[in-house]
Design a protein around this motif. Structure first.
Motif, PDB file in Angstrom:
ATOM      1  N   THR A 147       9.413   6.239 -11.702  1.00  0.00           N
ATOM      2  CA  THR A 147       9.437   7.554 -11.069  1.00  0.00           C
ATOM      3  C   THR A 147       8.264   7.695 -10.106  1.00  0.00           C
ATOM      4  O   THR A 147       7.225   7.047 -10.272  1.00  0.00           O
ATOM      5  CB  THR A 147       9.377   8.685 -12.112  1.00  0.00           C
ATOM      6  N   GLN A 148       8.464   8.564  -9.139  1.00  0.00           N
ATOM      7  CA  GLN A 148       7.424   8.851  -8.137  1.00  0.00           C
ATOM      8  C   GLN A 148       6.222   9.494  -8.810  1.00  0.00           C
ATOM      9  O   GLN A 148       6.379  10.365  -9.664  1.00  0.00           O
ATOM     10  CB  GLN A 148       7.983   9.790  -7.072  1.00  0.00           C
ATOM     11  N   MET A 149       5.032   9.061  -8.418  1.00  0.00           N
ATOM     12  CA  MET A 149       3.797   9.681  -8.914  1.00  0.00           C
ATOM     13  C   MET A 149       2.761   9.577  -7.800  1.00  0.00           C
ATOM     14  O   MET A 149       2.186   8.506  -7.606  1.00  0.00           O
ATOM     15  CB  MET A 149       3.316   8.997 -10.186  1.00  0.00           C
ATOM     16  N   GLY A 150       2.582  10.648  -7.053  1.00  0.00           N
ATOM     17  CA  GLY A 150       1.664  10.613  -5.915  1.00  0.00           C
ATOM     18  C   GLY A 150       2.144   9.588  -4.897  1.00  0.00           C
ATOM     19  O   GLY A 150       3.323   9.530  -4.570  1.00  0.00           O
ATOM     20  N   ASP A 151       1.228   8.745  -4.429  1.00  0.00           N
ATOM     21  CA  ASP A 151       1.585   7.679  -3.495  1.00  0.00           C
ATOM     22  C   ASP A 151       2.163   6.466  -4.215  1.00  0.00           C
ATOM     23  O   ASP A 151       2.718   5.575  -3.586  1.00  0.00           O
ATOM     24  CB  ASP A 151       0.360   7.232  -2.693  1.00  0.00           C
ATOM     25  N   GLY A 152       2.005   6.409  -5.516  1.00  0.00           N
ATOM     26  CA  GLY A 152       2.476   5.279  -6.306  1.00  0.00           C
ATOM     27  C   GLY A 152       3.651   5.662  -7.181  1.00  0.00           C
ATOM     28  O   GLY A 152       4.514   6.447  -6.790  1.00  0.00           O
ATOM     29  N   ASP A 169       2.528  -5.104  -9.999  1.00  0.00           N
ATOM     30  CA  ASP A 169       2.011  -4.138  -9.052  1.00  0.00           C
ATOM     31  C   ASP A 169       1.000  -4.791  -8.115  1.00  0.00           C
ATOM     32  O   ASP A 169       1.067  -4.616  -6.890  1.00  0.00           O
ATOM     33  CB  ASP A 169       1.372  -2.969  -9.805  1.00  0.00           C
ATOM     34  N   ALA A 170       0.078  -5.568  -8.655  1.00  0.00           N
ATOM     35  CA  ALA A 170      -0.922  -6.252  -7.827  1.00  0.00           C
ATOM     36  C   ALA A 170      -0.266  -7.188  -6.830  1.00  0.00           C
ATOM     37  O   ALA A 170      -0.645  -7.259  -5.661  1.00  0.00           O
ATOM     38  CB  ALA A 170      -1.920  -7.005  -8.722  1.00  0.00           C
ATOM     39  N   PHE A 171       0.750  -7.918  -7.273  1.00  0.00           N
ATOM     40  CA  PHE A 171       1.485  -8.827  -6.380  1.00  0.00           C
ATOM     41  C   PHE A 171       2.159  -8.042  -5.265  1.00  0.00           C
ATOM     42  O   PHE A 171       2.088  -8.425  -4.087  1.00  0.00           O
ATOM     43  CB  PHE A 171       2.524  -9.624  -7.175  1.00  0.00           C
ATOM     44  N   LEU A 172       2.819  -6.946  -5.608  1.00  0.00           N
ATOM     45  CA  LEU A 172       3.530  -6.151  -4.608  1.00  0.00           C
ATOM     46  C   LEU A 172       2.568  -5.539  -3.587  1.00  0.00           C
ATOM     47  O   LEU A 172       2.894  -5.427  -2.402  1.00  0.00           O
ATOM     48  CB  LEU A 172       4.352  -5.051  -5.279  1.00  0.00           C
ATOM     49  N   LEU A 173       1.388  -5.157  -4.026  1.00  0.00           N
ATOM     50  CA  LEU A 173       0.408  -4.581  -3.103  1.00  0.00           C
ATOM     51  C   LEU A 173      -0.111  -5.623  -2.115  1.00  0.00           C
ATOM     52  O   LEU A 173      -0.469  -5.281  -0.982  1.00  0.00           O
ATOM     53  CB  LEU A 173      -0.742  -3.953  -3.884  1.00  0.00           C
ATOM     54  N   LYS A 174      -0.164  -6.882  -2.523  1.00  0.00           N
ATOM     55  CA  LYS A 174      -0.648  -7.966  -1.650  1.00  0.00           C
ATOM     56  C   LYS A 174       0.423  -8.468  -0.699  1.00  0.00           C
ATOM     57  O   LYS A 174       0.130  -9.043   0.330  1.00  0.00           O
ATOM     58  CB  LYS A 174      -1.149  -9.144  -2.478  1.00  0.00           C
ATOM     59  N   HIS A 191       3.826   3.631 -20.943  1.00  0.00           N
ATOM     60  CA  HIS A 191       3.729   4.204 -19.600  1.00  0.00           C
ATOM     61  C   HIS A 191       2.576   3.538 -18.856  1.00  0.00           C
ATOM     62  O   HIS A 191       1.472   3.440 -19.396  1.00  0.00           O
ATOM     63  CB  HIS A 191       3.444   5.706 -19.660  1.00  0.00           C
ATOM     64  N   VAL A 192       2.849   3.136 -17.621  1.00  0.00           N
ATOM     65  CA  VAL A 192       1.813   2.502 -16.803  1.00  0.00           C
ATOM     66  C   VAL A 192       1.884   3.068 -15.390  1.00  0.00           C
ATOM     67  O   VAL A 192       2.958   3.108 -14.786  1.00  0.00           O
ATOM     68  CB  VAL A 192       2.002   0.967 -16.746  1.00  0.00           C
ATOM     69  N   LYS A 193       0.737   3.491 -14.858  1.00  0.00           N
ATOM     70  CA  LYS A 193       0.660   3.953 -13.477  1.00  0.00           C
ATOM     71  C   LYS A 193       0.540   2.728 -12.575  1.00  0.00           C
ATOM     72  O   LYS A 193      -0.213   1.803 -12.870  1.00  0.00           O
ATOM     73  CB  LYS A 193      -0.548   4.861 -13.274  1.00  0.00           C
ATOM     74  N   ALA A 194       1.300   2.746 -11.469  1.00  0.00           N
ATOM     75  CA  ALA A 194       1.250   1.659 -10.501  1.00  0.00           C
ATOM     76  C   ALA A 194       0.973   2.244  -9.121  1.00  0.00           C
ATOM     77  O   ALA A 194       1.332   3.389  -8.840  1.00  0.00           O
ATOM     78  CB  ALA A 194       2.566   0.883 -10.499  1.00  0.00           C
ATOM     79  N   LYS A 195       0.343   1.445  -8.268  1.00  0.00           N
ATOM     80  CA  LYS A 195       0.000   1.902  -6.926  1.00  0.00           C
ATOM     81  C   LYS A 195       1.110   1.613  -5.916  1.00  0.00           C
ATOM     82  O   LYS A 195       1.135   2.193  -4.841  1.00  0.00           O
ATOM     83  CB  LYS A 195      -1.304   1.248  -6.471  1.00  0.00           C
ATOM     84  N   SER A 196       2.015   0.721  -6.260  1.00  0.00           N
ATOM     85  CA  SER A 196       3.136   0.399  -5.369  1.00  0.00           C
ATOM     86  C   SER A 196       4.063   1.600  -5.253  1.00  0.00           C
ATOM     87  O   SER A 196       4.118   2.443  -6.154  1.00  0.00           O
ATOM     88  CB  SER A 196       3.933  -0.785  -5.919  1.00  0.00           C
ATOM     89  N   SER A 197       4.821   1.632  -4.155  1.00  0.00           N
ATOM     90  CA  SER A 197       5.782   2.726  -4.000  1.00  0.00           C
ATOM     91  C   SER A 197       6.869   2.603  -5.059  1.00  0.00           C
ATOM     92  O   SER A 197       7.162   1.514  -5.550  1.00  0.00           O
ATOM     93  CB  SER A 197       6.408   2.693  -2.603  1.00  0.00           C
ATOM     94  N   ASP A 206      10.076   2.867  -4.735  1.00  0.00           N
ATOM     95  CA  ASP A 206      11.203   2.042  -4.297  1.00  0.00           C
ATOM     96  C   ASP A 206      10.875   0.557  -4.354  1.00  0.00           C
ATOM     97  O   ASP A 206      11.698  -0.253  -4.782  1.00  0.00           O
ATOM     98  CB  ASP A 206      11.641   2.428  -2.882  1.00  0.00           C
ATOM     99  N   LYS A 207       9.679   0.186  -3.929  1.00  0.00           N
ATOM    100  CA  LYS A 207       9.279  -1.223  -3.936  1.00  0.00           C
ATOM    101  C   LYS A 207       9.200  -1.759  -5.369  1.00  0.00           C
ATOM    102  O   LYS A 207       9.645  -2.868  -5.652  1.00  0.00           O
ATOM    103  CB  LYS A 207       7.935  -1.380  -3.226  1.00  0.00           C
ATOM    104  N   PHE A 208       8.647  -0.947  -6.270  1.00  0.00           N
ATOM    105  CA  PHE A 208       8.522  -1.409  -7.652  1.00  0.00           C
ATOM    106  C   PHE A 208       9.886  -1.541  -8.313  1.00  0.00           C
ATOM    107  O   PHE A 208      10.182  -2.547  -8.960  1.00  0.00           O
ATOM    108  CB  PHE A 208       7.617  -0.481  -8.474  1.00  0.00           C
ATOM    109  N   PHE A 209      10.749  -0.537  -8.151  1.00  0.00           N
ATOM    110  CA  PHE A 209      12.083  -0.599  -8.745  1.00  0.00           C
ATOM    111  C   PHE A 209      12.865  -1.785  -8.179  1.00  0.00           C
ATOM    112  O   PHE A 209      13.530  -2.509  -8.919  1.00  0.00           O
ATOM    113  CB  PHE A 209      12.844   0.705  -8.511  1.00  0.00           C
ATOM    114  N   ASP A 210      12.750  -2.015  -6.872  1.00  0.00           N
ATOM    115  CA  ASP A 210      13.445  -3.129  -6.233  1.00  0.00           C
ATOM    116  C   ASP A 210      12.996  -4.471  -6.803  1.00  0.00           C
ATOM    117  O   ASP A 210      13.802  -5.393  -6.940  1.00  0.00           O
ATOM    118  CB  ASP A 210      13.226  -3.095  -4.723  1.00  0.00           C
ATOM    119  N   ALA A 211      11.732  -4.588  -7.152  1.00  0.00           N
ATOM    120  CA  ALA A 211      11.234  -5.844  -7.733  1.00  0.00           C
ATOM    121  C   ALA A 211      11.983  -6.183  -9.019  1.00  0.00           C
ATOM    122  O   ALA A 211      12.339  -7.341  -9.253  1.00  0.00           O
ATOM    123  CB  ALA A 211       9.732  -5.749  -8.004  1.00  0.00           C
TER     124      ALA A 211
END
Length: 145
Positions: free
Chosen positions: A100-105, A139-144, A4-10, A12-17
């Motif tokens: 899955t959704q977790m807060g803003d990420g 996640d870092a790439f998607l945030l940039k 399990h890893v928490k990501a800051k990306s949304s 939808d954006k992460f799943f789409d990647a």
């Protein structure tokens, strides 16, 4: 085995990647994944086959996998490993990514289902760090971008 890893990306954006931008994953996670080639089908359909080149514990390895199932509602993709260095010790190996959704990420969960060829086969614990680092790189790439 789960990771399990928490990501800051949304979510939808992460799943789409992982669903539609698989061909960009080496760019997103270039420290670990060096290349991916489409062997059959297209990049984002069930039945598509891809060959991955990546670094694991300092070694260059490959894996050939097929998309077995995509569940857009639950943001889940199931991959079946067909061939590669990792299959030396396993009769069967599937991995599942669920976002899955977790807060803003989001929370990214990798599940590895495998069947060892014998009791001497190693567990897949060496993939925990690999997947965790890869997810953080994506996640870092998607945030940039």
């Amino acid at each position: 085995m789960d990771c399990h890893v928490k990501a800051k990306s949304s979510v939808d954006k992460f799943f789409d990647a992982y669903k539609t931008k698989t061909h960009l994953i080496p760019k997103m996670s270039n420290q670990l994944i060096t290349d991916v080639k489409l062997l059959q089908g297209d990049w984002d359909s069930v039945g598509s086959v891809r060959l991955w080149h990546y670094a694991l514990q300092g070694k260059s390895v490959t894996v050939k996998e097929m998309i077995e199932k995509i569940d857009d509602t639950n943001r889940t993709i199931v991959y079946k490993v067909l061939d590669g260095d990792c299959m030396e010790f396993y009769n069967r190996w599937n991995f599942i990514i669920n976002v899955t959704q977790m807060g803003d990420g989001c929370l990214v969960k990798y599940t590895m289902e495998f069947e060892k060829k014998n009791d001497d086969a190693p567990d897949l614990v060496m993939y925990d760090d690999f997947f965790t680092t890869s997810i953080k790189n994506v996640d870092a790439f998607l945030l940039k971008n």
